[in-house]
Scaffold this active site. Structure first.
Site, PDB file in Angstrom:
ATOM      1  CB  SER A 406     -58.639  16.592  40.685  1.00 38.86           C
ATOM      2  OG  SER A 406     -59.378  16.969  39.890  1.00 38.86           O
ATOM      3  CG  HIS A 427     -56.108  14.370  43.866  1.00 40.41           C
ATOM      4  ND1 HIS A 427     -55.421  15.455  43.886  1.00 40.41           N
ATOM      5  CD2 HIS A 427     -56.629  14.147  42.577  1.00 40.41           C
ATOM      6  CE1 HIS A 427     -55.442  16.039  42.688  1.00 40.41           C
ATOM      7  NE2 HIS A 427     -55.751  14.997  41.871  1.00 40.41           N
ATOM      8  CG  ASN A 477     -54.674  19.491  40.802  1.00 38.66           C
ATOM      9  OD1 ASN A 477     -53.601  19.365  40.259  1.00 38.66           O
ATOM     10  ND2 ASN A 477     -55.481  18.636  40.409  1.00 38.66           N
TER      11      ASN A 477
END
Ligand code: 3HC
Length: 702
Positions: A406, A427, A477
């Site tokens: 990630s 991902h 993220n």
């Protein structure tokens, strides 16, 4: 060149109208015009006893042409054609196959009877576009399958297969040749000469209590989506009002929704989802088909990814290092399937067949015949590099070697192999068998055919692929880090976790950021912060007390034994207040609007940097990522669309104010955002202009 989007033929007194408007027979103006003319002509032709309506290609008809919703409506409208069909003195039958959606199903519902080929999908998915069915669907479907079932189908946009449709009386017969079956029916009806059955003449009756209970539970989950409330109201009219009055009201509600912000945002998302699968230098026709997959690591992610393959009917080898870990992983697979089965979401035969597609092993050599190998082991570059070096020796030529990291660098992982063109990031989001987003991370040397293979595989897994460039945290993220930092800042300045979470849920997210962190486990972020060399005073202090979220019964909230409801924790509050004091921050009261702006604007600001760096290709890709991976409310169209709607001038002004107040220069508008704000432009306009000028490769990362 196609002359017209429709053809007609006649056979022994029955005329067959075939819609032919690729790719999905959408009811464009041209098709409606021809359909209307053909129906009128055949209805008036004494040599024609009955009419069968069908379509060619992928399906009968996928409904209204969504691209026309922004334009002024033109007659003949679908509702007018439907009126012509229903009042036709000759039998009109619909022969269905493939996608029969929205206005397509509404056309069929107005016909005097329906036949369907095996594999037909019947649905009214308008709610997914922020609409309700606008051509009688909210009134005719309840008259055929009952109001409660119709409401559920409309609000959940769920589809019925051919056999289910026959069982509930929506189609009369399932036949390999539905046109032939419909012609036979039509002749029979014509020969009988009896009054033709019209859906409008039936009554929509149902157990009123059951209907209201269902309505209430659907409304509770609507989280601000206007179309759900409108659908409930409209289907209720089928129980209360005369048909024509209800139809009139349905029309008005449809038009109001069509012209409203929510539907516009959801239509934006519809096209954004499709655009996200298109990468200029990637030719999807060059995708290799994935007939066998392998997943390495049977932790939470590995289990969910394996289940995604099994759900799509693709055999998958699941590899672990020890028998215990493998057994634990396989046990979790069985538990998750058993729970889906017990909740009625999966029948026993399907559960068994899916389980039989997952082969567990501790022998890494078993991945040698896989077309796609996905690594989901511990997040450590050294571990991953070691694994990829071994995969390089074991995997067959042409196999795709993917990492579910990630945040680690894909190029560095690829360095461990002799085939960096085959290495890519995939991902997935947790729980991987449920969440639709797949961020496909393109390393500098990832081959275009590798990307094509993974996009096509994602589509087979019913995932939403978005191709992004390689940077720490990729797109989703990396942007989320802003939310963590600003969330922490809000706590320091005066808010509490429950207040932040409530404001975010009011905005339309299914869960607040602190409850989400508790669910994911606070140690993950803590480890990432340590490795990236930054800290968050409150989050770190909570972690250091061993409160790691739900799994330890405490985190930003506390949890009762075995429960998942977050409860405000007085000790956490004390810790927050003490930290503010220690850092010399005077706490103040912060309103919900400020909370939302403070979290979302810096996220969009990071999105602007990501766009300028070419890590995301278009603003709408970020929208798709946020809706499908992070619970951003679909009816707001996504993160970048949301700030575009507010106006970038206002957003830039607020960011400057946040920067000034907090002294944090990173909150200053990013150069792209500042520039667009100055020009009174938008991320959408910028992305559009970029796409126009990028037919020549501009060396962007994606
Ligand atoms: N109008 C215009 N274009 C449409 C369309 C529609 N209803 N449905 C699909 N398309 C386009 C897509 O944009 C795509 O275009 P592209 O190739 O340029 O990107 C192309 O058709 C193929 O679509 P998909 O890539 O989605 O193909 P799939 O095979 O994966 O899926 C589908 C096909 C299931 C039909 C899917 O496209 C879909 O769900 N379409 C929308 C269906 C829908 O929502 N219908 C209701 C419309 S509203 C309505 O009918 C109002 C009425 O009540 C009055």
């Amino acid at each position: 060149m196609k002359e017209q989007p429709l053809s007609t033929r006649r056979e022994k007194g029955v005329a067959v109208i075939t819609m032919d408007n690729p790719p999905v027979n959408a009811l464009s103006f041209a098709l409606r015009e021809r359909l209307d003319a053909a129906l009128r002509e055949l209805a008036a032709d004494p040599a024609v006893q009955a009419i069968v309506l069908t379509g060619t290609g992928r399906g009968f008809c996928a409904g209204a042409d969504i691209t026309e919703f922004g334009k002024a409506p033109r007659s003949p409208k679908t509702i007018e054609i439907i009126e012509t069909i229903e009042s036709c003195p000759k039998p009109v039958l619909a022969a269905l196959h493939g996608q029969t959606l929205g206005g397509g199903l509404e056309l069929a519902l107005a016909c005097h009877e329906r036949t369907a080929a095996p594999g037909t999908r019947l649905a009214l998915p308008e709610v997914k576009l922020g609409l309700i069915p606008g051509a009688g669907g909210t009134q005719r479907l309840p008259r055929v399958i009952g109001a409660t079932a119709a409401l559920e189908m409309i609000v959940n946009a769920s589809a019925l297969g051919s056999a289910e449709a026959r069982d509930v009386g929506l189609v009369a017969e399932v036949a390999d040749d539905p046109v032939a079956a419909a012609m036979e029916f039509a002749r029979d009806l014509a020969a009988r000469g009896a009054e033709l059955p019209r859906t409008r003449d039936r009554t929509s009756s149902d157990d009123r209590q059951a209907f209201e209970a269902k309505a209430e539970s659907l409304l509770r989950r609507a989280r601000g989506a206007e179309a759900v409330a409108a659908a409930v109201e409209a289907v209720r009219w089928s129980l209360e009002l005369p048909f024509d009055e209800a139809l009139q009201r349905e029309q008005e509600a449809f038009q109001r929704l069509r012209d409203g912000q929510q539907s516009k945002a959801m239509r934006h998302l519809f096209f954004a989802e499709r655009a996200a699968t298109k990468v200029p230098d990637v030719d999807l026709r060059r995708a290799q088909s994935v007939n066998r997959a392998a997943v390495i690591g049977a932790g939470t992610m590995g289990v969910g990814i394996s289940m995604s393959f099994a759900d799509a009917g693709i055999p998958v080898t699941l590899v672990e290092t020890s028998t215990e870990s493998l057994e634990r992983g396989l046990g979790n697979v069985r538990k998750l399937y058993a729970s889906a089965h017990s909740r009625g979401r999966l029948d026993e035969a399907d559960m068994k067949s899916r389980l039989s597609l997952i082969h567990g092993t501790t022998d890494l050599g078993a991945v040698g015949d896989a077309d796609l190998i996905i690594e989901a082991v511990f997040e450590d570059l050294g571990v991953k590099q070691g694994l990829f070096a071994r995969l390089d020796e074991i995997a067959k030529p042409g196999a795709v070697l993917a990492s579910n990291t990630s945040y680690l660098n894909i190029d560095k992982i690829a360095d461990a192999t002799t085939r960096p063109d085959a290495v890519i990031g995939t991902h997935f989001f947790s729980p991987a068998h449920v969440m639709r987003l797949l961020e496909i991370v393109r390393g500098r040397r990832t081959g275009t055919n590798t990307i094509a293979t993974v996009i096509a595989a994602a589509q087979r897994l019913n995932k939403q692929p978005v191709v992004v460039g390689d940077c720490p945290g990729f797109v989703g993220n990396r942007i989320l880090r802003q939310r963590h930092e600003q969330g922490e800042q809000l706590l320091l300045e005066g808010a509490l976790p429950e207040q932040v979470d409530r404001a975010v849920m009011r905005f339309g997210f299914p869960m607040g950021p602190f409850a989400m962190l508790d669910m994911a486990g606070l140690d993950v972020g803590y480890r990432i912060r340590r490795s990236q060399g930054y800290d968050l005073a409150i989050a770190d202090a909570i972690c250091e007390r061993g409160w790691l979220g739900q799994k330890t019964g405490r985190g930003f909230y506390s949890y009762r034994e075995g429960a998942r409801t977050p409860l405000p924790d007085p000790e956490v509050e004390q810790l927050i207040v003490a930290t503010s004091k220690r850092l010399g921050i005077t706490r103040r009261s912060i309103g919900d609007d400020e909370i939302v702006e403070r979290l979302l604007f810096p996220m969009a600001n990071e999105g602007a940097r990501i766009l300028e760096e070419g890590i995301a290709r278009r603003a709408s890709d970020i929208d798709v990522i946020y809706v499908h991976g992070y619970g951003f409310p679909a009816w707001r169209g996504g993160l970048m669309r949301y700030v575009d709607q507010i106006g970038l001038r206002d957003v830039a002004r607020r960011l400057r104010a946040f920067a000034e107040r907090s002294g944090d220069q990173r909150l200053e508008p990013a150069p792209l955002l500042a520039r667009l704000a100055e020009q009174d432009s938008s991320f959408a306009a910028w992305s559009h202009a970029q796409a126009e000028s990028s037919t020549t490769d501009k060396g962007q990362a994606v």
